[in-house]
Design an enzyme around this catalytic site. Structure first.
Site, PDB file in Angstrom:
ATOM      1  N   GLN A  48       0.780  -1.152  -0.212  1.00  0.00           N
ATOM      2  CA  GLN A  48       0.082  -0.011  -0.095  1.00  0.00           C
ATOM      3  C   GLN A  48       0.874   1.240  -0.095  1.00  0.00           C
ATOM      4  O   GLN A  48       0.484   2.628  -0.423  1.00  0.00           O
ATOM      5  CB  GLN A  48      -0.906   0.051   1.210  1.00  0.00           C
ATOM      6  CG  GLN A  48      -1.843  -1.211   0.860  1.00  0.00           C
ATOM      7  CD  GLN A  48      -3.011  -0.973   2.563  1.00  0.00           C
ATOM      8  OE1 GLN A  48      -2.699  -1.779   3.315  1.00  0.00           O
ATOM      9  NE2 GLN A  48      -4.134  -0.598   2.278  1.00  0.00           N
ATOM     10  N   HIS A  92      -2.184  -5.302 -12.646  1.00  0.00           N
ATOM     11  CA  HIS A  92      -1.878  -4.936 -14.172  1.00  0.00           C
ATOM     12  C   HIS A  92      -2.860  -5.872 -14.960  1.00  0.00           C
ATOM     13  O   HIS A  92      -3.082  -5.312 -16.074  1.00  0.00           O
ATOM     14  CB  HIS A  92      -0.275  -5.605 -14.013  1.00  0.00           C
ATOM     15  CG  HIS A  92       0.638  -4.994 -13.523  1.00  0.00           C
ATOM     16  ND1 HIS A  92       1.771  -5.193 -12.898  1.00  0.00           N
ATOM     17  CD2 HIS A  92       0.663  -3.252 -13.136  1.00  0.00           C
ATOM     18  CE1 HIS A  92       2.399  -4.278 -12.384  1.00  0.00           C
ATOM     19  NE2 HIS A  92       1.590  -3.163 -12.287  1.00  0.00           N
ATOM     20  N   ARG A 135       4.212  -0.163  12.739  1.00  0.00           N
ATOM     21  CA  ARG A 135       3.882  -1.367  12.377  1.00  0.00           C
ATOM     22  C   ARG A 135       3.961  -1.193  10.728  1.00  0.00           C
ATOM     23  O   ARG A 135       3.003  -0.404  10.317  1.00  0.00           O
ATOM     24  CB  ARG A 135       2.312  -1.689  12.915  1.00  0.00           C
ATOM     25  CG  ARG A 135       1.935  -3.026  12.219  1.00  0.00           C
ATOM     26  CD  ARG A 135       0.519  -3.644  12.864  1.00  0.00           C
ATOM     27  NE  ARG A 135       0.129  -4.826  12.017  1.00  0.00           N
ATOM     28  CZ  ARG A 135      -0.745  -4.874  11.107  1.00  0.00           C
ATOM     29  NH1 ARG A 135      -1.661  -3.765  10.837  1.00  0.00           N
ATOM     30  NH2 ARG A 135      -1.104  -5.763  10.060  1.00  0.00           N
ATOM     31  N   HIS A 150       1.165  -9.115   4.515  1.00  0.00           N
ATOM     32  CA  HIS A 150      -0.057  -8.095   4.261  1.00  0.00           C
ATOM     33  C   HIS A 150      -0.483  -8.294   3.007  1.00  0.00           C
ATOM     34  O   HIS A 150      -0.579  -7.488   2.085  1.00  0.00           O
ATOM     35  CB  HIS A 150       0.451  -6.704   4.756  1.00  0.00           C
ATOM     36  CG  HIS A 150      -0.967  -5.973   5.254  1.00  0.00           C
ATOM     37  ND1 HIS A 150      -1.046  -5.289   6.468  1.00  0.00           N
ATOM     38  CD2 HIS A 150      -1.855  -5.669   4.313  1.00  0.00           C
ATOM     39  CE1 HIS A 150      -2.223  -4.652   6.350  1.00  0.00           C
ATOM     40  NE2 HIS A 150      -2.851  -4.931   5.149  1.00  0.00           N
ATOM     41  N   GLU A 173      -4.744 -10.570   8.907  1.00  0.00           N
ATOM     42  CA  GLU A 173      -6.347 -10.411   8.395  1.00  0.00           C
ATOM     43  C   GLU A 173      -6.841 -12.116   7.822  1.00  0.00           C
ATOM     44  O   GLU A 173      -6.956 -11.698   6.425  1.00  0.00           O
ATOM     45  CB  GLU A 173      -6.841  -9.199   7.673  1.00  0.00           C
ATOM     46  CG  GLU A 173      -6.676  -8.147   8.614  1.00  0.00           C
ATOM     47  CD  GLU A 173      -7.588  -6.921   7.945  1.00  0.00           C
ATOM     48  OE1 GLU A 173      -7.871  -6.785   6.819  1.00  0.00           O
ATOM     49  OE2 GLU A 173      -7.597  -5.950   8.844  1.00  0.00           O
ATOM     50  N   ASN A 218      -7.299  -6.018  14.552  1.00  0.00           N
ATOM     51  CA  ASN A 218      -7.901  -4.868  13.568  1.00  0.00           C
ATOM     52  C   ASN A 218      -9.429  -4.757  13.628  1.00  0.00           C
ATOM     53  O   ASN A 218     -10.056  -5.704  13.450  1.00  0.00           O
ATOM     54  CB  ASN A 218      -7.450  -5.329  11.983  1.00  0.00           C
ATOM     55  CG  ASN A 218      -5.876  -5.394  11.762  1.00  0.00           C
ATOM     56  OD1 ASN A 218      -5.103  -5.278  12.773  1.00  0.00           O
ATOM     57  ND2 ASN A 218      -5.780  -5.480  10.521  1.00  0.00           N
ATOM     58  N   TYR A 273     -12.658  -1.976  12.676  1.00  0.00           N
ATOM     59  CA  TYR A 273     -13.048  -0.691  12.019  1.00  0.00           C
ATOM     60  C   TYR A 273     -14.758  -0.457  12.387  1.00  0.00           C
ATOM     61  O   TYR A 273     -14.936   0.822  12.577  1.00  0.00           O
ATOM     62  CB  TYR A 273     -13.018  -0.612  10.555  1.00  0.00           C
ATOM     63  CG  TYR A 273     -11.456  -0.831  10.248  1.00  0.00           C
ATOM     64  CD1 TYR A 273     -10.840   0.336   9.887  1.00  0.00           C
ATOM     65  CD2 TYR A 273     -10.752  -1.786  10.042  1.00  0.00           C
ATOM     66  CE1 TYR A 273      -9.559   0.504   9.464  1.00  0.00           C
ATOM     67  CE2 TYR A 273      -9.336  -1.978   9.733  1.00  0.00           C
ATOM     68  CZ  TYR A 273      -8.817  -0.722   9.510  1.00  0.00           C
ATOM     69  OH  TYR A 273      -7.525  -0.773   8.979  1.00  0.00           O
ATOM     70  N   GLU A 306      -4.919  -2.356  14.113  1.00  0.00           N
ATOM     71  CA  GLU A 306      -5.527  -1.065  12.982  1.00  0.00           C
ATOM     72  C   GLU A 306      -6.678  -0.641  13.592  1.00  0.00           C
ATOM     73  O   GLU A 306      -7.403  -1.568  14.201  1.00  0.00           O
ATOM     74  CB  GLU A 306      -5.791  -1.930  11.715  1.00  0.00           C
ATOM     75  CG  GLU A 306      -4.524  -2.469  10.778  1.00  0.00           C
ATOM     76  CD  GLU A 306      -4.903  -2.733   9.507  1.00  0.00           C
ATOM     77  OE1 GLU A 306      -5.901  -2.756   9.018  1.00  0.00           O
ATOM     78  OE2 GLU A 306      -4.040  -3.575   9.070  1.00  0.00           O
TER      79      GLU A 306
HETATM   80  C1  PNW Z   1      -7.889  -3.572   6.538  1.00  0.00           C
HETATM   81  N1  PNW Z   1     -13.903  -5.692   8.119  1.00  0.00           N
HETATM   82  O1  PNW Z   1      -8.756  -4.518   5.811  1.00  0.00           O
HETATM   83  C2  PNW Z   1      -6.475  -3.965   5.817  1.00  0.00           C
HETATM   84  O2  PNW Z   1      -5.716  -4.647   6.723  1.00  0.00           O
HETATM   85  C3  PNW Z   1      -5.821  -2.764   5.553  1.00  0.00           C
HETATM   86  O3  PNW Z   1      -4.885  -2.970   4.356  1.00  0.00           O
HETATM   87  C4  PNW Z   1      -6.785  -1.687   4.873  1.00  0.00           C
HETATM   88  O4  PNW Z   1      -6.259  -0.623   4.242  1.00  0.00           O
HETATM   89  C5  PNW Z   1      -7.828  -1.256   5.731  1.00  0.00           C
HETATM   90  O5  PNW Z   1      -8.750  -2.511   6.315  1.00  0.00           O
HETATM   91  C6  PNW Z   1      -8.779  -0.285   5.293  1.00  0.00           C
HETATM   92  O6  PNW Z   1      -9.810  -0.713   4.346  1.00  0.00           O
HETATM   93  C7  PNW Z   1      -9.891  -5.064   6.753  1.00  0.00           C
HETATM   94  O7  PNW Z   1     -14.330  -6.796   8.115  1.00  0.00           O
HETATM   95  C8  PNW Z   1     -10.430  -6.027   6.589  1.00  0.00           C
HETATM   96  O8  PNW Z   1     -14.363  -4.840   8.760  1.00  0.00           O
HETATM   97  C9  PNW Z   1     -11.807  -6.395   6.936  1.00  0.00           C
HETATM   98  C10 PNW Z   1     -12.585  -5.464   7.810  1.00  0.00           C
HETATM   99  C11 PNW Z   1     -12.025  -4.177   7.679  1.00  0.00           C
HETATM  100  C12 PNW Z   1     -10.832  -3.901   7.183  1.00  0.00           C
END
Ligand code: PNW
Length: 474
Positions: A26, A46, A84, A129, A174, A314, A316, A381
């Site tokens: 990334q 690509h 990280r 990753h 992940e 991780n 979100y 994350e």
């Molecule tokens: C992460 N979910 O993936 C990744 O590790 C990063 O590389 C990425 O940039 C970041 O999220 C933002 O998208 C995810 O299930 C995988 O909620 C799954 C989930 C969230 C993020």
């Protein structure tokens, strides 16, 4: 006493680690120089530009392969104590195998790690990753159980090379996202659409690979280097829409999180019993001769169980769970026999999957602690996207509210959280969303060949939080 001590709950525990996270594909760029081999993500962007927003690629990305010193200077300026990052597997092993180690690749990560340490920043190293050597994918990738040993060989090299400098390793970023997006839905590299078996076979080998790497560290490196190797899980919070759906939410937890955590952290090991039962039943109903969920023999159950020094999380966003079904037949999604919904009142972000649900963070942290014996945890994350602005007040709001919930989990619920890494230090290649959805606390100008970095308002906010050791409320 239900009254929450506001002041106390805004302060971080002593020695709490503040970090920022990125990943090789990334940010690095330099995709085909200095001896690097082709990765699965190189191949996908690509060959299928149509699958990525604007046909964007990680060919140059934030150019961190060349500009890493700027990144470290920013970390230092903002006061982060840890970084990280991940290693590009084909930069180390261009042929995919341990027969040829690329000295320039090895050197690059030494330079990065040395630069970090010279600035008082502790590295946390993710071995993988999502960007494995394409040649390994040509042989089946995570669907081939030889991958377990190819990953082990790679891990040995990383531990041997960097173990004297790096004390925290995460094996695989992940597992669920890799296996569902890459081998079931086919939206991520390697783009395989093998729903219903692909994701299960993939997780099976990912779990074995993780455990092999852990056991290698344990037997060959731990006594010399005294570091730690963690396992990483990507978690949404699965909250029952109302109490009638408690059982459905529990099933979602076992299917999505227990899938990779139960084999490692439960007393008995192996996949969650409820999951084994459900997949077996569904498979039978669909006319399969045996369950689509592969079986670990006793050797592997024991080998995988206990293979983590800490839990890397991780997180979100959240989902509400109700009964029903979703996803195609057959699929992991469908096997659960539950339905996930998004509350229309939840605040949005630039990513359609990511709604802002701070209470979900406390919810899932408590659930992880309860289910898995409150292991030492790092949040590896957490963050939110927008479409690119320096005045990112929505991002500040997200961090403030999520951090508050994390501190409540620490103080009120006793969850053992040792550190927190925000996602992300830089605006970066956001996979299928290209450079459109931005997660950085640092803006990167992708129109500029020099990829100029500019601190966003959230970066200054973080600088203040870290310096004060507490969340500033205004
Ligand atoms: C992460 N979910 O993936 C990744 O590790 C990063 O590389 C990425 O940039 C970041 O999220 C933002 O998208 C995810 O299930 C995988 O909620 C799954 C989930 C969230 C993020």
């Amino acid at each position: 006493d239900d009254v929450v001590d506001e002041e106390k709950h805004l302060r971080f525990p002593p020695n709490f680690v503040f970090g920022a996270a990125t990943a090789a594909y990334q940010i690095e760029g330099a995709w085909n120089v200095s001896g690097k081999g082709e990765s699965t993500w190189d191949r996908l962007v690509h060959e299928h530009p149509d699958r990525i927003y604007n046909g964007d690629t990680g060919d140059v990305a934030a150019n961190s392969y060349y500009q890493y010193k700027e990144d470290v200077a920013i970390l230092k300026k903002l006061g982060f104590k840890s970084y990280r990052f991940s290693i590009s597997w084909p930069r180390i092993l261009p042929t995919g195998f341990a027969n040829k180690i690329n000295a320039e690749g090895i050197q690059y990560y030494h330079n990065l790690i040395d630069e970090l340490k010279d600035n008082g920043i502790e590295p946390m190293l993710t071995l993988y990753h999502w960007d494995h050597p394409q040649v390994l994918e040509d042989m089946g990738g995570w669907l081939n159980d030889e991958m377990v040993y190819w990953f082990g060989d790679y891990a040995s090299i990383i531990f041997r090379e960097y173990g004297s400098k790096v004390k925290k390793f995460v094996t695989i970023n992940e597992p669920k996202a890799i296996c569902k997006n890459g081998y079931s839905l086919g939206i991520h590299a390697p783009g395989k659409r093998l729903s219903g078996l692909g994701e299960y076979m993939c997780i099976h080998n990912v779990l074995k690979s993780h455990a092999v790497a852990y056991r290698i560290y344990d037997s060959e490196f731990r006594s010399k280097f005294h570091g730690e190797v963690g396992v990483l899980v990507d978690v949404m919070a699965y909250m029952p829409e109302n109490f009638e759906f408690d059982a459905a939410a529990e099933t979602a937890f076992q299917f999505n999180i227990g899938w990779t955590m139960h084999p490692i952290f439960s007393k008995e090991g192996d996949y969650p019993p409820a999951m084994k039962q459900l997949v077996a039943n569904r498979s039978k109903a669909e006319g399969f001769v045996k369950s689509r969920l592969p079986v670990f023999d006793e050797y592997w159950v024991n080998f995988i169980r206990g293979s983590a020094d800490f839990l890397a999380v991780n997180h979100y966003t959240s989902r509400l769970v109700v009964s029903g079904t979703m996803g195609q037949i057959p699929s992991h999604e469908h096997d659960q026999g539950v339905r996930e919904i998004i509350d229309s009142f939840w605040k949005s972000s630039a990513s359609n999957w990511l709604k802002v649900v701070p209470v979900g963070f406390r919810y899932i942290l408590v659930q992880l602690a309860k289910n898995y014996g409150n292991p030492p945890m790092y949040i590896t994350e957490n963050g939110v996207s927008d479409l690119g602005t320096l005045n990112d007040d929505d991002r500040i709001y997200y961090y403030r509210e999520y951090l508050k919930q994390m501190l409540i989990a620490i103080y009120e619920d006793g969850v053992d959280i040792r550190g927190y890494y925000l996602w992300s230090l830089l605006d970066n290649f956001e996979w299928n969303a290209g450079y459109r959805e931005r997660f950085g606390i640092v803006f990167v100008d992708y129109e500029d060949p020099n990829r100029q970095r500019m601190l966003k308002k959230s970066a200054s906010w973080w600088q203040q939080v870290i310096a004060a050791g507490k969340i500033e409320t205004n």
